[in-house]
Each structure stands twice: as structure tokens, then as C-alpha cells.
Enzyme design. Structure first.
Site, PDB file in Angstrom:
ATOM      1  N   GLY A  45      86.908  92.011  58.059  1.00  0.00           N
ATOM      2  CA  GLY A  45      87.449  91.387  59.253  1.00  0.00           C
ATOM      3  C   GLY A  45      86.840  91.827  60.562  1.00  0.00           C
ATOM      4  N   GLY A  67      83.740  91.243  61.504  1.00  0.00           N
ATOM      5  CA  GLY A  67      82.742  90.287  61.965  1.00  0.00           C
ATOM      6  C   GLY A  67      81.352  90.525  61.441  1.00  0.00           C
ATOM      7  N   LYS A  68      81.243  91.117  60.228  1.00  0.00           N
ATOM      8  CA  LYS A  68      79.916  91.374  59.649  1.00  0.00           C
ATOM      9  C   LYS A  68      79.129  90.081  59.469  1.00  0.00           C
ATOM     10  CE  LYS A  68      81.534  93.238  55.950  1.00  0.00           C
ATOM     11  NZ  LYS A  68      82.957  93.140  56.308  1.00  0.00           N
ATOM     12  N   THR A  69      79.783  89.079  58.893  1.00  0.00           N
ATOM     13  CA  THR A  69      79.074  87.829  58.603  1.00  0.00           C
ATOM     14  C   THR A  69      78.630  87.144  59.891  1.00  0.00           C
ATOM     15  OG1 THR A  69      80.340  87.545  56.558  1.00  0.00           O
ATOM     16  CG2 THR A  69      79.228  85.593  57.429  1.00  0.00           C
ATOM     17  N   SER A  70      79.510  87.106  60.890  1.00  0.00           N
ATOM     18  CA  SER A  70      79.156  86.483  62.170  1.00  0.00           C
ATOM     19  C   SER A  70      77.942  87.158  62.785  1.00  0.00           C
ATOM     20  CB  SER A  70      80.336  86.569  63.146  1.00  0.00           C
ATOM     21  OG  SER A  70      81.479  85.949  62.619  1.00  0.00           O
ATOM     22  N   ASP A 130      78.352  89.491  49.056  1.00  0.00           N
ATOM     23  CA  ASP A 130      79.809  89.454  48.894  1.00  0.00           C
ATOM     24  C   ASP A 130      80.173  88.387  47.871  1.00  0.00           C
ATOM     25  OD1 ASP A 130      82.549  89.402  49.115  1.00  0.00           O
ATOM     26  OD2 ASP A 130      82.577  89.322  51.301  1.00  0.00           O
ATOM     27  N   THR A 168      87.964  81.331  59.191  1.00  0.00           N
ATOM     28  CA  THR A 168      87.396  81.962  58.003  1.00  0.00           C
ATOM     29  C   THR A 168      88.450  82.602  57.106  1.00  0.00           C
ATOM     30  OG1 THR A 168      85.292  82.328  59.135  1.00  0.00           O
ATOM     31  CG2 THR A 168      85.729  83.664  57.188  1.00  0.00           C
TER      32      THR A 168
END
Length: 600
Positions: A28, A30-33, A55, A511
């Protein structure tokens, strides 16, 4: 200033990045962002970039707006950028094929069938996904200038990053016997590949680990723990990015003021070792991180995403309080309550709060977690009569499993055979088997008391569910047709709505809601029906008028409209100024009778 130049100015790590970048951190944060935004910035600069998700519950597809597979796909609107998801199931199929193809030409059908059966478990899934990952480090991404890894939440990622060293050590000098992954040659053929990957991973000229956090005490604690564990793995080239830093624009807004103050206090108390790392900070943005314009605007302060189309926002649907959920669960005197969801949505808080509420209502409760990174005692901060608290510790469970195997199957072996068995049990995948056995043991305890299980973030939990399904299939095969045999597997208990109640936790954001919906679909395919959704940390009833927060409220309303069509039961937990830590705060969180109907 073009987008690439603006992004580089906003984030120092993009000024001279190594070839491999790993983004990791608590769920949560914000790694992907950030991984997507950095990949876009490098591609916009003219670099050839491969963006990879490790992931199992990847949401790269939604953010980029395309269907990804386990092969690189070009990202429309971003020349020179390709993306892929490492698919554990597809990787396991490919791995099985490679091992079987390398068996001696004279191998019988029975021998091949035996190997195929040995390669059917969760261990194979893990090593196969790891093999895909290590291949990218060892040379499979030769056509790209940069490879950016968007990883699973911390516990799963630390496991992944430790595997190159673990498997290299396991294979070193080990040229006999078999492992749970089939013939030993199936692993030995990968040995040089593992060594090449380990070399690239540990070389600071080639690889940097980007620790992503929020301006939040829990997230920073986990980042610090990860920092120290990575140092033990000799991964020294680390950086820190603080994402979603909020600065209030209205001084008379108490909600905005409280949010800014919490962030400032958390950053001021940052652990010393973490504070010494090279650091970037990214402001909280008022828009959802979906689509290339928004992802580019995350890092480029001069870039503005297109406005959201005008729409009529109706009042959100009615939802009950956490107090009502606790009352509903307490109508029984036993059962399994599994709390699931994306990392960072507050699963641990909800699980601990429900366990405390059930104990307060006179029930006997065992609270545990399958999350390697979770520490329930940090949230609980005290004891409650009738509440037992522990965690599935992978290290302790692995040793327990090894001791049990040696005491039973190894009891009558001579010294060389016993040494060979112990050598096999040193395999890194023994941990996965041990954790599954611990999970099964805890699930069975719900026959006589309440068990509240705080699970790992979605991807790790899905792998555990895969292991549960594989065990169920194995048991039903072995006992099929046996006279008087009645086997009850963990999967059968999870499928029984009178035994198990699944609580999906989400935030009112795109998300997390999408991931909860996807998890619900996966559970239903396994004939496990979720009992309820809990929407955590909603700002709808807060009364804020801060421009950034107000823009996010419109997004919340849209997500509540989605949830109305997804959940059979919905419960709301409003945002609170202080994180609910400690028994009093947890009780207050549950005892609030506030309903979403007040947030119209």
C-alpha cells in the site's frame, strides 16, 4: 520542461540509475505506481525499459491499461517500454517441462510420471517463478537498457531476494540425491544461472534496491527492518523514497492538519539507519494512479493528468459499522475468520480489532498471522482475557518440520542416509511446506474456538491457497475408494461457510478495490465464498475541505458505487486521526456506531 526531464528533476534516483531497479516496501505504499512512473520516465528519456511484476497479485495491467502476460508486451503510448507479469502457474508448467526434457533418454513413463508428480506442489511454483526472475538478472533481458522490478510486499520480496544465495548455497557441493523439486539434476542445471543472478543482484554497479515507504511510523519501521535484512543478504546499494507526503493547503481544516502533522512526526522519528540512505520524497497527488497521464504526473510536478469526466455523484450506499460485524461474528462460539486483502489496506488492524471485540464478548480467541512481515503485538500492545496471540514464524516452523521428519521418517535410517535426508531438508522450499503445515494446524483449531487469521498480502495468500488446493487433491487421490475413509482437508474447511468466514479488507481506492474483487473471484473459483467486505480508512464523513483531499473524496464515492455491486455485506471503518494502536484504540474503532449513511 518535458515529462522525462521533469521526472528526473523530481527524483534523484533517476539521474544515473543502474540497470536493475527493485521497488519494495510495505503493502500500500505505492511501489507499483512509482515503479511504473520511473519506467515511463526512463523510456521517455530514450531508454529501452522492461517493467516486471514479481507479485502474484500484480495490478500492473490496470495501471497501464492493457492485458499483460508472462511475455514482454509493448505499452501503447510509451515507445521503448515493455511490461510483463511473472505468472507463477505458467512458470511452473515451463519448469516442469524443462526438467522432464532433461531426463535420460531411457527413462520410463513411470519414472517421468513420478517426476511430474514430484513437481506438482507449491515448492515448484515458487522455484519456477524464482527461475523466471533470476533469468532476467542472468541475461534474459539482453535487449533492454533497464529492468525495473515491481515486487510483492516486503515479506514475499525478502524471500525472493534471499533465494539466489539460498539455492546457490544448497547446490554447492551437493551432487547426490533428490529434492522435493524432482531429480537433483533439474536443479543442478540451473546452478550457473543462479550464480550469475546472485552476482548481478549483489553488484551495486548493476542493481539498486528502492525502499518505498509512506510518511507513516509502521511503514518506516518495516522499511528499516527490510533495510537491515537486505544488508545481511549483502545487498548494499539501497535508496529510500517517501511516497504520498501530504502538505495541507488550508490551515483551518483539522483533518488536513492532522494528516500533515502525523506525517511530519513519523518522518522526524525515522530510524537512523534509514535516514542515512539517499532519499527522495513524492507529494500526495489528488488523482488515482491509473493510466499513463496520471503515472507521468506522479513524478513531474509540471505535468497535469486530464480532468476526470464530469459525473453525478450520488450518495454512497449504506454500510454498517465494524461493531455490527463483531456482533454478527459473535453469534457463534467458534469458527475461522480469515482477514484478506491487498497489502497496506489495514488487514492487521481489522484482524486484531475483531479478535479483541470477540474476546470482549466472552469468546475464546486465537489470533495469528501468515504474514512473514506482520507483528500483531505491535498493534495490540497488551493482553486481553481469552485472547491468545502468536504468529506463524517461518524459521521456527521450518525447524519444527525438519525435527518432525527426522524423528519419524529418519528414525530408522543409518547415518549416511540420515545425513542425506537432512541435506535435502536444507532446501529453501522446505520453508513453504512447513508454513503450510502450520497454517493447516491453526485452521483445525477453529473446531473448538475462534481463530482469527491475519493473512499475508494477496499474492502470498494466493500461493498458500494453491498449496491448500494441491494438498486437497493429493489427499482425495490417496483416499479415493478406501473403505470407511473420510478425509477433511483444510480446503474443505475453508469451503464450509459454517466453519470459515472470509473478510476482505480494502481502501476506497481504485487499486485496492480491484484487487479485492480479483481475490474474491479467485476464492469463488476454489468454491470459497467471502462473507463480507470491510472498507477501511474512509474520509467521506470527515468533513475535510482541503483541495487535495476533496478531490480524493470524489474517487471514494466512485469506489463505494463499485463495491455495492461486488459485496454481499459491506462494513465501514472511518478514518481516524491517530493510527488505532493499543487495546483502547482498537475497542474504540469497533465500538463506533458511525454509518456511511452519515457521509452523504
Amino acid at each position: 520542461m518535458n515529462s522525462a526531464t521533469g521526472a528526473a528533476a523530481a527524483l534523484s534516483l533517476l539521474r544515473d540509475p543502474p540497470r536493475f531497479l527493485f521497488f519494495t516496501g510495505k503493502g500500500g505504499v505505492g511501489k507499483t505506481s512509482l515503479a511504473c512512473a520511473c519506467a515511463l520516465a526512463l523510456a521517455d528519456r530514450g531508454q529501452r525499459v522492461l517493467l516486471v511484476s514479481t507479485d502474484p497479485a500484480s495490478n500492473l495491467d490496470e495501471m497501464l491499461g492493457l492485458d499483460l502476460s508472462d511475455r514482454p508486451s509493448a505499452v501503447p503510448g510509451a515507445p521503448r517500454l515493455e511490461a510483463l507479469n511473472i505468472d507463477p502457474a505458467a512458470a511452473a508448467d515451463a519448469y516442469r517441462s524443462r526438467v522432464i526434457e532433461q531426463m535420460p533418454a531411457g527413462s520410463t513413463d513411470t519414472e517421468r510420471s513420478t517426476v511430474r508428480e514430484q513437481l506438482s506442489g507449491a515448492c515448484t511454483t515458487e522455484i519456477a517463478a524464482f527461475d523466471e526472475f533470476i533469468g532476467l538478472l542472468a541475461g534474459d533481458a539482453g535487449g533492454h537498457d533497464h529492468v525495473i522490478f515491481d515486487t510483492a510486499p516486503t515479506g514475499h520480496t525478502l524471500r525472493l531476494l534471499s533465494l539466489p544465495k539460498a539455492w546457490t548455497g544448497f547446490l554447492e557441493g551437493n551432487d547426490r540425491g533428490a529434492s522435493c523439486l524432482g531429480p537433483h539434476s533439474g536443479l543442478k542445471m540451473q546452478e550457473q544461472r543462479f550464480r550469475d543472478g546472485l552476482r548481478a543482484l549483489a553488484d551495486p554497479r548493476h542493481t539498486a534496491i528502492v525502499l518505498v515507504s509512506r510518511a507513516d511510523r509502521a511503514a518506516l519501521r518495516e522499511a528499516d527492518r527490510t533495510h537491515r535484512e537486505l544488508l545481511e543478504l549483502e545487498l548494499t546499494n539501497q535508496r529510500l523514497v517517501i511516497n504520498g507526503v501530504f502538505q495541507a493547503t488550508k490551515t483551518d481544516d483539522p483533518v488536513a492538519g492532522a494528516l500533515e502533522s502525523l506525517g511530519r512526526e513519523a518522518l522526524g522519528a525515522m530510524p537512523a539507519g534509514l535516514a542515512e540512505l539517499p532519499q527522495d520524497r513524492v507529494p500526495l497527488r489528488p488523482f488515482d494512479m491509473v493510466g499513463l497521464p496520471s503515472l507521468r504526473a506522479l513524478l513531474d510536478p509540471a505535468s497535469v493528468p486530464p480532468p476526470t469526466p464530469a459525473e453525478t455523484l450520488s450518495a454512497p450506499p449504506s454500510a454498517q459499522s465494524l461493531h455490527a460485524l463483531a456482533d454478527e461474528l459473535a453469534q457463534k462460539d467458534r469458527g475461522l475468520i480469515m482477514v484478506m486483502g491487498k497489502g497496506g489496506v489495514g488487514k492487521t488492524t481489522i484482524a486484531v480489532a475483531l479478535a479483541v471485540a470477540l474476546a470482549q464478548r466472552g469468546r475464546t480467541v486465537h489470533l495469528s498471522t501468515t504474514d512473514p512481515a506482520a507483528h500483531l503485538s505491535t498493534t495490540l500492545e497488551g493482553g486481553v482475557p481469552g485472547l491468545q496471540v502468536d504468529r506463524i514464524d517461518p524459521v521456527a516452523e521450518t525447524q519444527r518440520y525438519i525435527d518432525k521428519i527426522l524423528a519419524t521418517r529418519g528414525r530408522d535410517l543409518d547415518a549416511p542416509a540420515r545425513a542425506l535426508m537432512l541435506e535435502d531438508l536444507r532446501s529453501p522450499c522446505t520453508e513453504e511446506v512447513a508454513v503450510f503445515h502450520a497454517f493447516s494446524r491453526i485452521v483445525s483449531e477453529a473446531r473448538s474456538a475462534f481463530v482469527v487469521l491475519d493473512t499475508a498480502p494477496t499474492g502470498h495468500t494466493l500461493l498458500l491457497m494453491d498449496a491448500t488446493g494441491a494438498y486437497h487433491r493429493q489427499m482425495t487421490r490417496e483416499f479415493q475408494g478406501a473403505a470407511g475413509a473420510r478425509v477433511v482437508t483444510p480446503l474443505m474447511r475453508l469451503q464450509d461457510p459454517n466453519y470459515t468466514r472470509i473478510v476482505l479488507v480494502t481502501l476506497p481506492e481504485v487499486t485496492p478495490v480491484s484487487e479485492a474483487a480479483s481475490l474474491q473471484d479467485d476464492l469463488r473459483r476454489a468454491r470459497v465464498e467471502p462473507f463480507a467486505w470491510v472498507v477501511n480508512r474512509s474520509l467521506l464523513s470527515s468533513g475535510t475541505c482541503d483541495p487535495v483531499l476533496s478531490a480524493r473524496l470524489a474517487g471514494e464515492r466512485r469506489q463505494f458505487a463499485r463495491i455495492a455491486g461486488l459485496a454481499k455485506r459491506t462494513y465501514l471503518v472511518p478514518w481516524v486521526p491517530q493510527p488505532p494502536v493499543g487495546i483502547s484504540a482498537l475497542r474504540e474503532l469497533v465500538d463506533s456506531e458511525q454509518s456511511i449513511e452519515t457521509a452523504s
